[in-house]
Motif scaffolding. Structure first.
Motif, PDB file in Angstrom:
ATOM      1  N   GLY A  38       0.824  -1.197   0.000  1.00  0.00           N
ATOM      2  CA  GLY A  38       0.000   0.000   0.000  1.00  0.00           C
ATOM      3  C   GLY A  38       0.863   1.254   0.000  1.00  0.00           C
ATOM      4  N   SER A 243       1.658   5.720   6.808  1.00  0.00           N
ATOM      5  CA  SER A 243       0.580   4.737   6.849  1.00  0.00           C
ATOM      6  C   SER A 243       0.363   4.145   5.470  1.00  0.00           C
ATOM      7  CB  SER A 243      -0.722   5.393   7.335  1.00  0.00           C
ATOM      8  OG  SER A 243      -1.161   6.359   6.385  1.00  0.00           O
ATOM      9  N   THR A 245      -2.850   1.658   3.331  1.00  0.00           N
ATOM     10  CA  THR A 245      -4.048   0.831   3.310  1.00  0.00           C
ATOM     11  C   THR A 245      -4.018   0.057   1.999  1.00  0.00           C
ATOM     12  OG1 THR A 245      -5.270   2.472   4.602  1.00  0.00           O
ATOM     13  CG2 THR A 245      -6.561   0.798   3.446  1.00  0.00           C
ATOM     14  N   GLU A 247      -5.197  -2.299  -0.776  1.00  0.00           N
ATOM     15  CA  GLU A 247      -6.465  -2.812  -1.299  1.00  0.00           C
ATOM     16  C   GLU A 247      -6.272  -4.229  -1.827  1.00  0.00           C
ATOM     17  OE1 GLU A 247      -7.942  -0.023  -4.141  1.00  0.00           O
ATOM     18  OE2 GLU A 247      -7.832   1.671  -2.755  1.00  0.00           O
ATOM     19  N   ASP A 252     -13.822  -2.952   1.297  1.00  0.00           N
ATOM     20  CA  ASP A 252     -12.971  -2.180   2.208  1.00  0.00           C
ATOM     21  C   ASP A 252     -12.554  -2.980   3.430  1.00  0.00           C
ATOM     22  OD1 ASP A 252     -13.036  -0.010   0.557  1.00  0.00           O
ATOM     23  OD2 ASP A 252     -14.537   1.102   1.711  1.00  0.00           O
ATOM     24  N   ASN A 255      -9.223  -4.830   3.359  1.00  0.00           N
ATOM     25  CA  ASN A 255      -7.962  -4.119   3.190  1.00  0.00           C
ATOM     26  C   ASN A 255      -6.981  -4.418   4.327  1.00  0.00           C
ATOM     27  OD1 ASN A 255      -9.034  -2.940   0.916  1.00  0.00           O
ATOM     28  ND2 ASN A 255      -9.539  -1.005   1.925  1.00  0.00           N
ATOM     29  N   THR A 256      -5.692  -4.419   3.977  1.00  0.00           N
ATOM     30  CA  THR A 256      -4.638  -4.592   4.980  1.00  0.00           C
ATOM     31  C   THR A 256      -4.178  -3.218   5.460  1.00  0.00           C
ATOM     32  OG1 THR A 256      -3.884  -6.642   3.929  1.00  0.00           O
ATOM     33  CG2 THR A 256      -2.356  -5.551   5.442  1.00  0.00           C
ATOM     34  N   ALA A 257      -4.165  -3.025   6.774  1.00  0.00           N
ATOM     35  CA  ALA A 257      -3.741  -1.757   7.364  1.00  0.00           C
ATOM     36  C   ALA A 257      -2.269  -1.848   7.760  1.00  0.00           C
ATOM     37  CB  ALA A 257      -4.595  -1.431   8.584  1.00  0.00           C
ATOM     38  N   ASN A 280      -8.260  -2.533   7.424  1.00  0.00           N
ATOM     39  CA  ASN A 280      -8.812  -1.462   6.586  1.00  0.00           C
ATOM     40  C   ASN A 280      -7.995  -0.183   6.635  1.00  0.00           C
ATOM     41  OD1 ASN A 280     -10.420  -0.151   4.766  1.00  0.00           O
ATOM     42  ND2 ASN A 280     -12.066   0.295   6.201  1.00  0.00           N
ATOM     43  N   SER A 281      -7.994   0.564   7.726  1.00  0.00           N
ATOM     44  CA  SER A 281      -7.342   1.871   7.756  1.00  0.00           C
ATOM     45  C   SER A 281      -5.954   1.814   8.378  1.00  0.00           C
ATOM     46  CB  SER A 281      -8.200   2.868   8.545  1.00  0.00           C
ATOM     47  OG  SER A 281      -7.503   4.085   8.731  1.00  0.00           O
ATOM     48  N   GLY A 282      -4.936   2.166   7.581  1.00  0.00           N
ATOM     49  CA  GLY A 282      -3.573   2.132   8.086  1.00  0.00           C
ATOM     50  C   GLY A 282      -3.345   3.091   9.221  1.00  0.00           C
TER      51      GLY A 282
END
Length: 301
Positions: A38, A243, A245, A247, A252, A255-257, A280-282
């Protein structure tokens, strides 16, 4: 080094092989995992730009309209996470602008990106205690790759797969004037009687990037926290970070954070990488995990 889920080898759960909560429990994700990086990969693209274009690249700016039309084919467009408008390099990294970094990657080209990835050791194994080797990363970008492929690769998507240990080694190098240090696992600092031992390790250093490049990237990563993530989320920590995220598909929640970086603090010289599968959110998820662990480590010191 923590990998979850895990289990107690002295008390193995009866449903270890059938219960989905233990999926991947046999895998040490830090040493053996491979992940789409990401936007953490934008640090690599930044290093490539600095070492091939010089500091002049820091004066570049873009007009982000959320869509980068690469070749006139709609399906090849690079899509940004936001409409940033006119944006300079510093803010493009902090706000993780895909159109800016996609365009920058295309300017650099596949060969320069690949040379940088290899030079940084991201496609090599990392040795731990001289006995354990991590899984080598994969960067299958061909010299004749289409511009849209190069652009997506430069923002950390595409077919790139990197190992957490190798990314941590890069963070160490950025924090350490461009020099990566060898890794060791420490089991204990005392003998069986509980007496503390003076333990020292041979620490080999490898110059991954120039000290000038390291200083510039450190400043940019510090800026990410100050103007984007928020210092209040990391109280008392002089943290430098990026950070990501990654895909995995169109959902969503899949997703890998990711959150990578280090403390710019001589008293607490710690680098880190957090990878949360389906996080989801990094910034929000992986960043929060980083803060919890780093606060505990600093307090223990």
């Amino acid at each position: 080094m923590v990998s979850a889920p895990t289990f107690d080898v002295n008390n193995v759960p009866r449903d270890l092989d059938t219960n989905p909560i233990y999926e991947g429990a046999y895998l040490n994700r830090f040493l053996s995992g491979l992940y789409t990086p990401g936007s953490t990969f934008k640090i690599v693209t930044t290093i490539c730009a600095l070492e091939n274009m010089g500091n002049d690249v820091l004066n570049e700016s873009w007009n982000c309209k959320r869509i980068l039309d690469v070749d006139g084919i709609k399906e090849d467009n690079i899509i940004c996470n936001s409409y940033h408008g006119k944006i300079d390099f510093e803010h493009a990294l902090a706000q993780s602008c895909n159109t800016a970094f996609g365009d920058l990657a295309i300017q650099l080209g596949a060969d320069k990106l690949k040379a940088t990835v290899d030079k940084l050791g991201l496609t090599s194994s990392v040795s731990v205690s001289g006995k354990i080797s991590s899984t080598a990363g994969r960067f299958p970008l061909e010299s004749n790759a289409a511009d849209t492929t190069v652009g997506w690769t430069g923002i950390g998507q595409g077919d790139t797969l990197l190992n957490p240990a190798s990314m941590l080694r890069l963070m160490c190098a950025i924090a350490n004037d461009g020099k990566a240090v060898s890794f060791n696992i420490v089991d204990d600092f005392s003998n069986q009687a509980g007496k503390a031992l003076g333990v020292s390790f041979k620490s080999d250093e490898t110059q991954l990037i120039s000290s000038e490049t390291a200083a510039t990237v450190k400043k940019l990563m510090r800026n990410n926290v100050v103007i984007q993530y928020g210092e209040s989320r990391f109280p008392g920590l002089n943290i430098c970070a990026k950070s990501g995220t990654a895909e995995i598909d169109d959902v969503d929640a899949h997703n890998t954070a990711l959150f990578v970086g280090f403390l710019d603090d001589e008293a607490h010289p710690y680098a880190f990488i957090v990878v949360a599968e389906r996080g989801n959110s990094g910034s929000k998820v992986a960043g929060s995990i980083a803060n919890i662990v780093l606060q505990a480590v600093v307090e223990q010191d």
